[in-house]
Design an enzyme around this catalytic site. Structure first.
Site, mmCIF file in Angstrom:
data_model
loop_
_atom_site.group_PDB
_atom_site.id
_atom_site.type_symbol
_atom_site.label_atom_id
_atom_site.label_comp_id
_atom_site.label_asym_id
_atom_site.label_seq_id
_atom_site.Cartn_x
_atom_site.Cartn_y
_atom_site.Cartn_z
ATOM 1 N N ARG A 194 0.843 -1.200 0.000
ATOM 2 C CA ARG A 194 0.000 0.000 0.000
ATOM 3 C C ARG A 194 0.873 1.244 0.000
ATOM 4 O O ARG A 194 0.578 2.232 -0.660
ATOM 5 C CB ARG A 194 -0.945 0.012 1.202
ATOM 6 C CG ARG A 194 -1.669 1.358 1.365
ATOM 7 C CD ARG A 194 -2.746 1.372 2.422
ATOM 8 N NE ARG A 194 -2.417 0.631 3.623
ATOM 9 C CZ ARG A 194 -1.606 1.065 4.589
ATOM 10 N NH1 ARG A 194 -0.986 2.237 4.479
ATOM 11 N NH2 ARG A 194 -1.395 0.326 5.667
ATOM 12 N N TYR A 211 -17.885 15.935 -15.387
ATOM 13 C CA TYR A 211 -18.160 14.498 -15.449
ATOM 14 C C TYR A 211 -19.134 14.119 -14.334
ATOM 15 O O TYR A 211 -19.012 14.574 -13.194
ATOM 16 C CB TYR A 211 -16.844 13.731 -15.323
ATOM 17 C CG TYR A 211 -16.989 12.275 -14.987
ATOM 18 C CD1 TYR A 211 -17.782 11.429 -15.764
ATOM 19 C CD2 TYR A 211 -16.344 11.731 -13.889
ATOM 20 C CE1 TYR A 211 -17.934 10.090 -15.441
ATOM 21 C CE2 TYR A 211 -16.475 10.397 -13.559
ATOM 22 C CZ TYR A 211 -17.274 9.579 -14.344
ATOM 23 O OH TYR A 211 -17.424 8.261 -14.010
ATOM 24 N N ASP A 221 -8.446 18.486 -14.700
ATOM 25 C CA ASP A 221 -8.704 17.123 -15.144
ATOM 26 C C ASP A 221 -8.316 17.051 -16.621
ATOM 27 O O ASP A 221 -8.976 17.645 -17.485
ATOM 28 C CB ASP A 221 -10.179 16.776 -14.945
ATOM 29 C CG ASP A 221 -10.492 15.313 -15.272
ATOM 30 O OD1 ASP A 221 -9.780 14.721 -16.113
ATOM 31 O OD2 ASP A 221 -11.457 14.776 -14.701
ATOM 32 N N LYS A 269 -8.829 5.785 -19.159
ATOM 33 C CA LYS A 269 -9.204 6.285 -20.474
ATOM 34 C C LYS A 269 -8.005 6.258 -21.426
ATOM 35 O O LYS A 269 -7.428 5.208 -21.671
ATOM 36 C CB LYS A 269 -9.825 7.667 -20.332
ATOM 37 C CG LYS A 269 -10.885 7.777 -19.223
ATOM 38 C CD LYS A 269 -12.020 6.783 -19.331
ATOM 39 C CE LYS A 269 -13.214 7.106 -18.439
ATOM 40 N NZ LYS A 269 -12.951 7.091 -16.990
#
Length: 379
Positions: free
Chosen positions: A49, A102, A174, A199
């Site tokens: 982690r 979004y 973004d 994406k």
């Protein structure tokens, strides 16, 4: 020595592995690491982690591509966004967001962060004065997308960076729709770049992920602390898949843009299309700003059906090569109805999208085949 984008995409953070000479970074599929002594983890690795060599390779590569000193990756784009918000903001603070953000970003603000005490105001990010007017004394972040999702609005990054900094706020951009190949917001004054690496960065519709790239090392280290403390990291195999996708980002984006330019021009001349929204068209109100800050104009196109919502839905249902699916940025072409799919969470809000809107993610197939598919779907 500085290198070009494609060279960085293939080599940054990806030196041959020291023990065997493997030219591709290994997948370190481990949760923990043997330590040389108590309190002496080997090369700083103690728990995956907190740090994993495969994830580190991806983080270093993304930082190089966006031109920032610190890159961090996450289990999803929304996990990256949540980490940024809770690093920079506290209850009682305020954020300016796009008025056509979004749907998942809007849901994060409206259904999660607002309950935590974070206020937000939607503003038209293509209008610098509207953004300035939305800023309050407690504004900590001006949050923009450019191009926006799904209406492909264009924000002037440099101008909004000046507005945000004058107010003592950070500018977060973004950059998912453009990708670092087409646009590098830090070079224009942004403080943090946000990606859904699901994406264009990953590019093959086979892995979910997110990223933050900080322009300032101090902010980057604060984000890194929260990345570990909050724990929404991507696993090593997901990091490896994303890094593999990055290697072809430049050549993929060129084909996405080639195809999108042809399709936008075709749609603009079609009788059953009321409006085509694509930053590469001179008819787009943000065309000149996009030309100033983007290498090219991307693979995303939205259009409004002349026959209204029913026709928009029918077109989505009739395509054969364009796959009816959410998401974007993969090698295959996708089509969707934002109002009923990706942006359903914004229904009834100031961010509600037009019911006659269709969104295309133009892939890298043979463009004549894509044009023929749209022709038969439009009827």
């Amino acid at each position: 020595m500085s290198h070009g984008f494609e060279t960085l995409a293939i080599h940054a953070g990806q030196d041959p592995e020291a023990r065997t000479g493997a030219v591709i970074p290994p997948i370190y599929q481990t949760s923990t690491y043997a330590q040389d002594a108590v309190g002496a983890p080997r090369q700083g690795y103690e728990y995956s982690r907190s740090g994993n060599p495969t994830r580190d390779a991806l983080q270093e590569c993304l930082a190089a591509l966006e031109g920032g000193p610190v890159g961090l990756t996450f289990a999803s784009g929304l996990a990256a966004e949540d980490t940024l918000l809770r690093t920079v903001c506290k209850p009682g603070d305020h954020v300016v967001i796009p008025d056509d953000a979004y749907g998942g970003t809007y849901r994060l603000f409206a259904r999660v962060a607002e309950r935590w005490g974070l206020e937000y105001t939607p503003a038209k990010v293509s209008d610098v004065d509207a953004v300035r007017a939305a800023i309050r004394p407690n504004t900590k972040i001006v949050w923009i997308e450019t191009p926006t999702n799904p209406l492909l609005g264009i924000a002037d990054i440099a101008a909004l960076a000046a507005v945000a900094h004058e107010a003592g706020a950070l500018l977060a951009v973004d950059n998912t729709f453009a990708s670092p190949y087409l646009q590098q917001p830090i070079a224009h004054g942004a403080d943090v770049v946000v990606h859904s690496t699901t994406k264009y960065v990953g590019g093959h519709s086979d892995v979910v992920g997110g990223a933050l790239i900080a322009a300032d090392k101090g902010l980057g280290e604060e984000l890194r602390y929260h990345q570990n403390a909050m724990g929404a990291v991507n696993g090593p195999f997901d990091a490896w898949l994303t890094l593999r996708g990055i290697k072809t980002l430049g050549v993929r984006m060129d084909r996405h843009c080639d195809n999108a330019e042809r399709i936008a021009a075709y749609l603009e001349g079609h009788a059953k299309v009321a409006q085509v929204i694509y930053p590469g068209l001179p008819s787009h109100p943000g065309h000149e700003v996009a030309a100033k800050q983007m290498r090219r104009f991307g693979g995303m196109i939205s259009f409004r059906a002349a026959g209204g919502e029913d026709q928009a839905v029918e077109v989505c249902n009739r395509t054969k090569l364009f796959v009816l699916a959410e998401s974007l940025g993969g090698v295959e072409s996708l089509i969707e109805h934002p109002g009923r799919m990706t942006h359903a969470s914004a229904a009834g809000s100031p961010l509600e999208v037009p019911a006659d809107l269709v969104r295309l993610s133009v892939g890298i197939e043979t463009v004549d085949d894509l044009l023929a598919d749209l022709e038969q779907a439009l009827g």
